[in-house]
Design an enzyme around this catalytic site. Structure first.
Site, PDB file in Angstrom:
ATOM      1  N   LYS A  73       0.806  -1.231   0.000  1.00  0.00           N
ATOM      2  CA  LYS A  73       0.000   0.000   0.000  1.00  0.00           C
ATOM      3  C   LYS A  73       0.843   1.287   0.000  1.00  0.00           C
ATOM      4  O   LYS A  73       0.422   2.300  -0.550  1.00  0.00           O
ATOM      5  CB  LYS A  73      -0.965   0.012   1.199  1.00  0.00           C
ATOM      6  CG  LYS A  73      -2.130  -0.958   1.030  1.00  0.00           C
ATOM      7  CD  LYS A  73      -3.149  -0.823   2.144  1.00  0.00           C
ATOM      8  CE  LYS A  73      -4.293  -1.792   1.946  1.00  0.00           C
ATOM      9  NZ  LYS A  73      -5.328  -1.694   2.968  1.00  0.00           N
ATOM     10  N   ASN A  94      -4.678   2.050  -1.942  1.00  0.00           N
ATOM     11  CA  ASN A  94      -5.205   0.679  -2.045  1.00  0.00           C
ATOM     12  C   ASN A  94      -5.895   0.452  -3.380  1.00  0.00           C
ATOM     13  O   ASN A  94      -6.404  -0.634  -3.632  1.00  0.00           O
ATOM     14  CB  ASN A  94      -6.165   0.361  -0.888  1.00  0.00           C
ATOM     15  CG  ASN A  94      -7.525   0.971  -1.107  1.00  0.00           C
ATOM     16  OD1 ASN A  94      -7.622   2.051  -1.707  1.00  0.00           O
ATOM     17  ND2 ASN A  94      -8.558   0.313  -0.648  1.00  0.00           N
ATOM     18  N   ASP A 109     -10.321   2.781   1.088  1.00  0.00           N
ATOM     19  CA  ASP A 109     -10.672   2.152   2.381  1.00  0.00           C
ATOM     20  C   ASP A 109     -11.491   3.107   3.255  1.00  0.00           C
ATOM     21  O   ASP A 109     -12.566   2.768   3.747  1.00  0.00           O
ATOM     22  CB  ASP A 109      -9.406   1.759   3.156  1.00  0.00           C
ATOM     23  CG  ASP A 109      -8.803   0.452   2.671  1.00  0.00           C
ATOM     24  OD1 ASP A 109      -9.527  -0.347   2.064  1.00  0.00           O
ATOM     25  OD2 ASP A 109      -7.608   0.248   2.918  1.00  0.00           O
ATOM     26  N   GLY A 132      -6.850   1.636  17.380  1.00  0.00           N
ATOM     27  CA  GLY A 132      -5.883   1.242  16.357  1.00  0.00           C
ATOM     28  C   GLY A 132      -5.290   2.454  15.675  1.00  0.00           C
ATOM     29  O   GLY A 132      -5.898   3.543  15.657  1.00  0.00           O
ATOM     30  N   ALA A 133      -4.066   2.253  15.148  1.00  0.00           N
ATOM     31  CA  ALA A 133      -3.384   3.360  14.455  1.00  0.00           C
ATOM     32  C   ALA A 133      -2.633   2.829  13.233  1.00  0.00           C
ATOM     33  O   ALA A 133      -1.671   3.441  12.777  1.00  0.00           O
ATOM     34  CB  ALA A 133      -2.424   4.051  15.415  1.00  0.00           C
ATOM     35  N   ASN A 156      -4.466   3.598  21.038  1.00  0.00           N
ATOM     36  CA  ASN A 156      -3.599   2.548  20.459  1.00  0.00           C
ATOM     37  C   ASN A 156      -2.631   1.993  21.485  1.00  0.00           C
ATOM     38  O   ASN A 156      -2.239   2.668  22.425  1.00  0.00           O
ATOM     39  CB  ASN A 156      -2.817   3.099  19.263  1.00  0.00           C
ATOM     40  CG  ASN A 156      -2.287   1.986  18.376  1.00  0.00           C
ATOM     41  OD1 ASN A 156      -3.050   1.106  17.980  1.00  0.00           O
ATOM     42  ND2 ASN A 156      -1.000   1.990  18.075  1.00  0.00           N
ATOM     43  N   THR A 199      -8.622  -2.043  14.668  1.00  0.00           N
ATOM     44  CA  THR A 199      -7.491  -2.957  14.890  1.00  0.00           C
ATOM     45  C   THR A 199      -7.806  -4.272  14.178  1.00  0.00           C
ATOM     46  O   THR A 199      -8.894  -4.445  13.617  1.00  0.00           O
ATOM     47  CB  THR A 199      -7.295  -3.265  16.391  1.00  0.00           C
ATOM     48  OG1 THR A 199      -8.340  -4.144  16.824  1.00  0.00           O
ATOM     49  CG2 THR A 199      -7.298  -2.008  17.236  1.00  0.00           C
TER      50      THR A 199
HETATM   51  P1  NDP Z   1      -2.061  -2.841  10.730  1.00  0.00           P
HETATM   52  O1  NDP Z   1      -1.175  -4.004  10.989  1.00  0.00           O
HETATM   53  O2  NDP Z   1      -1.538  -1.681   9.940  1.00  0.00           O
HETATM   54  O3  NDP Z   1      -2.571  -2.236  12.159  1.00  0.00           O
HETATM   55  C1  NDP Z   1      -3.094  -3.085  13.156  1.00  0.00           C
HETATM   56  C2  NDP Z   1      -3.574  -2.253  14.338  1.00  0.00           C
HETATM   57  O4  NDP Z   1      -4.180  -3.130  15.276  1.00  0.00           O
HETATM   58  C3  NDP Z   1      -2.465  -1.523  15.077  1.00  0.00           C
HETATM   59  O5  NDP Z   1      -2.952  -0.325  15.577  1.00  0.00           O
HETATM   60  C4  NDP Z   1      -2.142  -2.497  16.221  1.00  0.00           C
HETATM   61  O6  NDP Z   1      -1.599  -1.852  17.357  1.00  0.00           O
HETATM   62  C5  NDP Z   1      -3.535  -2.997  16.545  1.00  0.00           C
HETATM   63  N1  NDP Z   1      -3.499  -4.294  17.211  1.00  0.00           N
HETATM   64  C6  NDP Z   1      -3.332  -5.505  16.624  1.00  0.00           C
HETATM   65  N2  NDP Z   1      -3.386  -6.482  17.554  1.00  0.00           N
HETATM   66  C7  NDP Z   1      -3.599  -5.869  18.752  1.00  0.00           C
HETATM   67  C8  NDP Z   1      -3.771  -6.338  20.082  1.00  0.00           C
HETATM   68  N3  NDP Z   1      -3.729  -7.642  20.377  1.00  0.00           N
HETATM   69  N4  NDP Z   1      -3.997  -5.420  21.058  1.00  0.00           N
HETATM   70  C9  NDP Z   1      -4.054  -4.097  20.764  1.00  0.00           C
HETATM   71  N5  NDP Z   1      -3.900  -3.592  19.515  1.00  0.00           N
HETATM   72  C10 NDP Z   1      -3.681  -4.465  18.522  1.00  0.00           C
HETATM   73  O7  NDP Z   1      -3.353  -3.444  10.064  1.00  0.00           O
HETATM   74  P2  NDP Z   1      -4.449  -2.650   9.186  1.00  0.00           P
HETATM   75  O8  NDP Z   1      -4.756  -1.374   9.851  1.00  0.00           O
HETATM   76  O9  NDP Z   1      -4.045  -2.655   7.766  1.00  0.00           O
HETATM   77  O10 NDP Z   1      -5.691  -3.642   9.302  1.00  0.00           O
HETATM   78  C11 NDP Z   1      -6.415  -3.758  10.517  1.00  0.00           C
HETATM   79  C12 NDP Z   1      -7.653  -4.588  10.270  1.00  0.00           C
HETATM   80  O11 NDP Z   1      -8.484  -3.876   9.369  1.00  0.00           O
HETATM   81  C13 NDP Z   1      -7.360  -5.945   9.615  1.00  0.00           C
HETATM   82  O12 NDP Z   1      -8.022  -6.931  10.375  1.00  0.00           O
HETATM   83  C14 NDP Z   1      -7.999  -5.852   8.255  1.00  0.00           C
HETATM   84  O13 NDP Z   1      -8.624  -7.074   7.897  1.00  0.00           O
HETATM   85  C15 NDP Z   1      -9.045  -4.786   8.473  1.00  0.00           C
HETATM   86  N6  NDP Z   1      -9.369  -4.055   7.247  1.00  0.00           N
HETATM   87  C16 NDP Z   1     -10.641  -4.110   6.820  1.00  0.00           C
HETATM   88  C17 NDP Z   1     -11.003  -3.451   5.688  1.00  0.00           C
HETATM   89  C18 NDP Z   1     -12.419  -3.547   5.236  1.00  0.00           C
HETATM   90  O14 NDP Z   1     -12.696  -3.113   4.109  1.00  0.00           O
HETATM   91  N7  NDP Z   1     -13.328  -4.047   6.049  1.00  0.00           N
HETATM   92  C19 NDP Z   1     -10.059  -2.652   4.896  1.00  0.00           C
HETATM   93  C20 NDP Z   1      -8.736  -2.613   5.450  1.00  0.00           C
HETATM   94  C21 NDP Z   1      -8.416  -3.324   6.589  1.00  0.00           C
HETATM   95  P3  NDP Z   1      -0.029  -1.522  17.457  1.00  0.00           P
HETATM   96  O15 NDP Z   1       0.201  -0.262  16.686  1.00  0.00           O
HETATM   97  O16 NDP Z   1       0.184  -1.356  18.918  1.00  0.00           O
HETATM   98  O17 NDP Z   1       0.696  -2.700  16.895  1.00  0.00           O
END
Ligand code: NDP
Length: 285
Positions: A73, A94, A109, A132-133, A156, A199
């Site tokens: 991306k 995207n 998105d 989430g971030a 976050n 997240t």
């Molecule tokens: P990223 O990996 O970029 O970000 C993940 C985020 O989730 C971070 O903020 C991370 O925190 C947080 N996180 C993950 N696990 C935990 C946990 N156990 N506890 C606390 N915080 C957590 O992923 P994306 O943002 O790209 O994607 C996130 C979700 O969005 C995915 O599941 C994806 O499937 C979904 N998505 C859905 C779309 C749709 O059209 N419905 C489109 C795009 C994405 P940290 O920064 O602390 O690691």
């Protein structure tokens, strides 16, 4: 007179790795069939090292456009000919779209999310909390701010990503925003209009996972949204429904970003119900 035959399809697709479980093809090709477009949407595994060649190949083969997912991306930007406004603010693409022979990077998105949100409430003037971030949160927060939300709280786990996103929102979108470090059950502040899980918590196979939030803060009439498309019925979605919130699930965002992609590529506004049904069918198999 002999019928003119045309065996050449227009090409679109998704570049990613891993990509084999990405269900986008199912909903986009359902839309193409429904609207009598003899188009294809290919799910294509592209290694990070091959992205430049893949984009050049897509251009050479006359692709109308393509989606990008993990890990492309951000990396795809240097291979494109220009960026739309929100993709430029987010620094992530995207959806690439061929316009006048050029490939322009867009980000659908967040736009897809806002489309879903608008079915329940106008984001203008709203106070929004986002968990989430990462990429999804970045896309949603920028687009919700561009749609007129007045205050955004980013909650976050890791501080670096959270504060970086808040700075982007303050500096580039000029919206009031603050960071809260996620440490135990988060208490949703009074006056919050929209709460969003952006997240990956709850995504298959971790379907029993639950975001750390004090559910007593989920109030009737509040809008609660989850980005998790599989399964769409997450624990957060269930808790929010039980509290009387108006709920948007992750399929809503997925379908709407697909709708915008098809509009960009073909000029046709596809039927979201047909696309959602196609996804529901594969997820229920
Ligand atoms: P990223 O990996 O970029 O970000 C993940 C985020 O989730 C971070 O903020 C991370 O925190 C947080 N996180 C993950 N696990 C935990 C946990 N156990 N506890 C606390 N915080 C957590 O992923 P994306 O943002 O790209 O994607 C996130 C979700 O969005 C995915 O599941 C994806 O499937 C979904 N998505 C859905 C779309 C749709 O059209 N419905 C489109 C795009 C994405 P940290 O920064 O602390 O690691």
């Amino acid at each position: 007179m002999a019928k003119v035959l045309n065996f050449k399809q227009e090409l679109t697709g998704c570049f990613g790795k891993p990509v084999s479980e990405n269900p986008t093809q199912v909903m986009i090709e359902a839309a193409y069939r429904h609207h009598d477009l003899d188009w294809r949407y290919l799910t294509i595994e592209v290694d990070a090292a091959d992205l430049s060649a893949a984009v050049a190949g897509a251009k050479a083969m006359g692709f109308v456009g393509f989606n990008c997912t993990i890990p492309h991306k951000v990396a795809v930007i240097e291979h494109l000919d220009g960026l739309g406004e929100s993709a430029s603010v987010m620094g992530a693409v995207n959806c690439a779209v061929r316009r006048d022979g050029k490939l322009i990077g867009e980000n659908t998105d967040g736009k897809g999310f806002v489309e879903s949100l608008r079915t329940l409430t106008d984001p203008a003037g709203k106070k929004v909390v986002i968990f989430g971030a990462g990429g999804a949160s970045r896309a949603i927060s920028v687009e919700v701010a561009l749609a007129g939300a007045t205050n955004i709280t980013i909650v976050n786990r890791s501080e670096g990503r959270g504060t970086e996103l808040v700075k982007l929102l303050q500096d580039k979108v000029k919206v009031e925003a603050q960071f809260v470090k996620w440490d135990g059950d988060y208490s949703i502040p009074d006056g919050t209009d929209v709460v969003i899980n952006a997240t990956s918590i709850g995504l298959f196979p971790d379907v029993d996972a639950r975001i750390a939030v004090d559910v007593a803060g989920l109030k009737a009439g509040m809008v609660a949204a989850d980005v998790i498309p599989n399964p769409p019925e997450t624990n957060f979605v269930r808790d929010a429904r039980a509290a009387g919130c108006k709920v948007i699930d992750g399929l809503g965002m997925l379908v709407n970003q697909g709708v915008i992609g098809v509009e960009y590529w073909s000029g046709i506004s596809p039927d979201p119900a047909v696309m959602r049904k196609a996804l529901e069918d594969v997820f229920s198999e």
